[in-house]
Design a protein around this motif. Structure first.
Motif, mmCIF file in Angstrom:
data_model
loop_
_atom_site.group_PDB
_atom_site.id
_atom_site.type_symbol
_atom_site.label_atom_id
_atom_site.label_comp_id
_atom_site.label_asym_id
_atom_site.label_seq_id
_atom_site.Cartn_x
_atom_site.Cartn_y
_atom_site.Cartn_z
ATOM 1 N N ASP A 23 80.567 -11.931 102.991
ATOM 2 C CA ASP A 23 79.770 -10.989 103.778
ATOM 3 C C ASP A 23 78.292 -11.136 103.446
ATOM 4 O O ASP A 23 77.433 -10.998 104.318
ATOM 5 C CB ASP A 23 80.201 -9.546 103.485
ATOM 6 N N LEU A 24 78.015 -11.419 102.180
ATOM 7 C CA LEU A 24 76.636 -11.378 101.708
ATOM 8 C C LEU A 24 76.385 -12.492 100.700
ATOM 9 O O LEU A 24 77.142 -12.657 99.743
ATOM 10 C CB LEU A 24 76.367 -10.012 101.051
ATOM 11 N N LEU A 25 75.320 -13.243 100.928
ATOM 12 C CA LEU A 25 74.821 -14.236 99.980
ATOM 13 C C LEU A 25 73.529 -13.687 99.386
ATOM 14 O O LEU A 25 72.578 -13.407 100.117
ATOM 15 C CB LEU A 25 74.553 -15.566 100.686
ATOM 16 N N VAL A 26 73.505 -13.500 98.080
ATOM 17 C CA VAL A 26 72.312 -13.012 97.384
ATOM 18 C C VAL A 26 71.757 -14.157 96.557
ATOM 19 O O VAL A 26 72.476 -14.756 95.748
ATOM 20 C CB VAL A 26 72.637 -11.811 96.474
ATOM 21 N N VAL A 27 70.482 -14.460 96.743
ATOM 22 C CA VAL A 27 69.838 -15.563 96.036
ATOM 23 C C VAL A 27 68.910 -14.984 94.972
ATOM 24 O O VAL A 27 67.907 -14.346 95.292
ATOM 25 C CB VAL A 27 69.051 -16.460 97.012
ATOM 26 N N GLY A 28 69.260 -15.193 93.711
ATOM 27 C CA GLY A 28 68.460 -14.684 92.600
ATOM 28 C C GLY A 28 69.199 -13.600 91.843
ATOM 29 O O GLY A 28 69.576 -12.577 92.421
ATOM 30 N N ALA A 29 69.421 -13.820 90.529
ATOM 31 C CA ALA A 29 70.215 -12.888 89.722
ATOM 32 C C ALA A 29 69.364 -12.101 88.741
ATOM 33 O O ALA A 29 69.784 -11.828 87.617
ATOM 34 C CB ALA A 29 71.322 -13.638 88.983
ATOM 35 N N GLY A 30 68.150 -11.727 89.172
ATOM 36 C CA GLY A 30 67.371 -10.770 88.404
ATOM 37 C C GLY A 30 67.838 -9.363 88.748
ATOM 38 O O GLY A 30 68.853 -9.173 89.433
ATOM 39 N N PRO A 31 67.111 -8.340 88.298
ATOM 40 C CA PRO A 31 67.530 -6.958 88.578
ATOM 41 C C PRO A 31 67.690 -6.654 90.063
ATOM 42 O O PRO A 31 68.619 -5.942 90.454
ATOM 43 C CB PRO A 31 66.408 -6.126 87.952
ATOM 44 N N ALA A 32 66.803 -7.192 90.915
ATOM 45 C CA ALA A 32 66.894 -6.912 92.352
ATOM 46 C C ALA A 32 68.171 -7.489 92.945
ATOM 47 O O ALA A 32 68.896 -6.818 93.685
ATOM 48 C CB ALA A 32 65.673 -7.480 93.076
ATOM 49 N N GLY A 33 68.462 -8.756 92.633
ATOM 50 C CA GLY A 33 69.656 -9.387 93.165
ATOM 51 C C GLY A 33 70.925 -8.765 92.623
ATOM 52 O O GLY A 33 71.899 -8.548 93.362
ATOM 53 N N LEU A 34 70.936 -8.457 91.325
ATOM 54 C CA LEU A 34 72.118 -7.841 90.727
ATOM 55 C C LEU A 34 72.367 -6.457 91.308
ATOM 56 O O LEU A 34 73.509 -6.094 91.605
ATOM 57 C CB LEU A 34 71.944 -7.765 89.210
ATOM 58 N N ALA A 35 71.308 -5.662 91.493
ATOM 59 C CA ALA A 35 71.482 -4.321 92.056
ATOM 60 C C ALA A 35 71.996 -4.393 93.486
ATOM 61 O O ALA A 35 72.864 -3.605 93.889
ATOM 62 C CB ALA A 35 70.164 -3.554 92.005
ATOM 63 N N THR A 36 71.476 -5.336 94.268
ATOM 64 C CA THR A 36 71.950 -5.496 95.643
ATOM 65 C C THR A 36 73.421 -5.883 95.660
ATOM 66 O O THR A 36 74.231 -5.316 96.404
ATOM 67 C CB THR A 36 71.128 -6.574 96.370
ATOM 68 N N ALA A 37 73.776 -6.873 94.836
ATOM 69 C CA ALA A 37 75.156 -7.363 94.807
ATOM 70 C C ALA A 37 76.118 -6.290 94.314
ATOM 71 O O ALA A 37 77.222 -6.127 94.859
ATOM 72 C CB ALA A 37 75.237 -8.603 93.922
ATOM 73 N N ILE A 38 75.727 -5.542 93.286
ATOM 74 C CA ILE A 38 76.592 -4.484 92.760
ATOM 75 C C ILE A 38 76.817 -3.405 93.816
ATOM 76 O O ILE A 38 77.950 -2.976 94.072
ATOM 77 C CB ILE A 38 75.977 -3.876 91.485
ATOM 78 N N LEU B 141 74.305 -6.945 81.191
ATOM 79 C CA LEU B 141 75.150 -5.779 81.443
ATOM 80 C C LEU B 141 75.435 -5.637 82.937
ATOM 81 O O LEU B 141 76.566 -5.342 83.346
ATOM 82 C CB LEU B 141 74.475 -4.516 80.911
ATOM 83 N N LEU B 142 74.413 -5.855 83.759
ATOM 84 C CA LEU B 142 74.601 -5.769 85.207
ATOM 85 C C LEU B 142 75.509 -6.889 85.702
ATOM 86 O O LEU B 142 76.382 -6.669 86.555
ATOM 87 C CB LEU B 142 73.249 -5.832 85.916
ATOM 88 N N ALA B 143 75.316 -8.099 85.176
ATOM 89 C CA ALA B 143 76.147 -9.233 85.601
ATOM 90 C C ALA B 143 77.611 -9.005 85.222
ATOM 91 O O ALA B 143 78.522 -9.296 86.014
ATOM 92 C CB ALA B 143 75.628 -10.524 84.974
ATOM 93 N N ALA B 144 77.855 -8.484 84.029
ATOM 94 C CA ALA B 144 79.236 -8.217 83.606
ATOM 95 C C ALA B 144 79.873 -7.159 84.500
ATOM 96 O O ALA B 144 81.063 -7.253 84.848
ATOM 97 C CB ALA B 144 79.251 -7.767 82.146
ATOM 98 N N HIS B 145 79.091 -6.162 84.891
ATOM 99 C CA HIS B 145 79.614 -5.117 85.775
ATOM 100 C C HIS B 145 79.967 -5.701 87.142
ATOM 101 O O HIS B 145 81.023 -5.378 87.708
ATOM 102 C CB HIS B 145 78.578 -4.004 85.918
#
Length: 474
Positions: A6-21, A119-123
């Motif tokens: 459904d969603l491709l998120v590019v970038g695993a900083g806080p913005a990308g992690l928050a969007t993906a979560i 912590l966000l990535a593990a969640h």
């Protein structure tokens, strides 16, 4: 073989992690792609606002984040040297503790970004989200039907793409969105070091120490695990260059700032940067969206860049999930830019004015969401904020059979929880027998007294254009 999301998120900083979560918690199939093979070991930002801590609380992560952070008083300390007892404390814009706790159940936090991101990535992984590291996402096509990308050896198709890939965003460039420069505050060198400065500052635990000692003047910030950030401004007009910040010079200046000539310290990294802010001319182009620094790089002043990035992702993720599964209409997506861009523009411009702070930082930070107040629901005492979940929720007072009305709506719309609330303070402004419809991000969508009006209210909140918009009366 093509992989569909459904969603491709590019970038695993806080913005990308928050969007993906946020999107994953709302039911979306998410692929998060990060070019870096390993997480960054640089603390970068450290300040977490009360709203960010509330979001983390909703994900069950507030305690873990505080444990990974640094306990500090949320003010700014001005001193000649770090051990100087004759220091001056400046407010960072937060009200006194008692008044702050009337606004929010969470205090501001101080957690270095390189401790927060794992912590966000593990969640996200625990939720079932997929993270690919060490690969670049190359957008091959972007159009009304979605996006097609190459991620290493994989071909990926997704309904939406989110650029969370920083101030030099390749996604933003591919979407054809321009940037508007807002200004600069000069050139700086940020040094990451390890030293026993806890002993030097003693009981003076603050997120920022502004040191005035001439040669050692600069900013000193705790970064957890015995690490500290020491930042100084440099100027080419004074004949300076960041290459002059050698380990020897850094040791000399930090020892002057600490008034400790024999201080043992290890230089872990030197990072020149320009304090600058900019704003994307749009936060969306077709199926592509921007969050965080890709949309609004800010200076570190007032520490709002990381928090704005998380707020972006929290505002966007659930919208994308509901549109992707057909629950919501496309109009729901328009609300992301309409709501976030004015706020992010204000914060980006404010980050260029070192002396400007909001009169009440906490009140501004939590504006828009339902008020915090102690409530009792089904016999459990909690905050009103704890009643909000990953979907829409209907907070009700005793009276009409709102549970039946919510169940009827859920047969054609997303699962809608009806939660009876004892609100003794009246913070929710629920009339007798009334109800309050709340979005997944805690923003009120509608307030009413007649169950018959609920289907139209939910449809309007979901962006279905053929329904009359029913306002949330104040």
């Amino acid at each position: 073989m093509e992989h569909h999301y459904d969603l491709l998120v590019v970038g695993a900083g806080p913005a990308g992690l928050a969007t993906a979560i946020t999107a994953t918690r709302a039911g979306a199939r998410v692929l998060l792609v990060e070019r870096r093979a390993a997480p960054s070991s640089v603390p970068r930002a450290t300040h977490l606002s009360v709203r960010t801590m509330e979001i983390l609380r909703g994900w069950g992560l507030a305690g873990a984040v505080r444990a990974a952070g640094v306990p500090v008083r949320p003010d700014v300390r001005i001193c000649r040297t770090l051990p100087d007892p004759d220091h001056h404390i400046e407010s960072s814009g937060y009200p006194p503790l008692r008044r702050l706790l009337r606004l929010t159940p969470e205090l501001p936090g101080c957690c270095p970004q390189d401790h927060l991101e794992p912590l966000l990535a593990a969640h996200l992984r625990a939720l079932g989200g997929t993270i690919v590291t060490g690969e670049a996402a190359v957008l091959q096509s972007v159009g009304p039907a979605g996006v097609r990308a190459r991620v290493g050896p994989r071909t990926v198709r997704a309904r939406f793409v989110v650029g969370a890939d920083g101030s030099r965003s390749g996604v933003r460039e591919r979407l054809g969105i321009a940037m508007e420069p807002l200004g600069e505050l000069g050139s700086w060198v940020s040094v990451l070091l390890r030293a026993d400065l806890d002993r030097v500052v003693g009981e003076h635990r603050f997120p920022i120490h502004v040191v005035r000692e001439t040669a050692g003047a600069g900013l000193v910030l705790p970064a957890g695990g015995g690490r500290w950030i020491f930042a100084q401004e440099w100027s080419a007009e004074r004949g300076e260059h960041p290459d002059q910040w050698t380990p020897e010079r850094i040791r000399e200046r930090v020892r002057l700032a600490a008034d400790a000539p024999d201080l043992d310290l290890e230089v872990l990294g030197v990072y020149p940067f320009t304090m600058a802010a900019a704003l994307a001319t749009a936060f969306r182009a077709g199926p592509g969206f921007l969050v965080g620094d890709a949309a609004h790089p800010m200076t570190p002043v007032n520490g709002m860049g990381l928090n704005a990035a998380i707020a972006d992702g929290f505002a966007l993720g659930w919208r994308l999930a509901l549109v992707a599964d057909g629950t919501a209409g496309e109009a729901l997506l328009d609300g992301y830019e309409a709501e976030r861009r004015p706020v992010d523009a204000l914060l980006a411009r404010r980050s260029l004015r070192t002396a400007e702070l909001p009169a009440d930082r906490a009140a501004e930070d939590v504006a828009g969401r339902i008020p915090h107040a102690p409530v009792r629901s089904r016999g459990v005492r909690s905050s009103t904020l704890d009643l909000v979940g990953d979907g829409f929720v209907l907070l009700t007072r005793p009276g009409h059979d709102w549970a039946a009305a919510a169940a009827a709506v859920s047969r054609t719309s997303p699962a809608l929880r009806a939660v009876p609330v004892d609100d003794p303070t009246g913070a929710l402004e629920l009339p007798d027998g009334g109800a309050l419809l709340v979005r997944p991000d805690g923003v009120p969508a509608w307030r009413g007294t007649e169950p018959a009006a609920l289907p139209g209210a939910v449809a309007a909140a979901l962006g279905h254009a053929d329904e009359e918009v029913l306002p949330c009366a104040s």
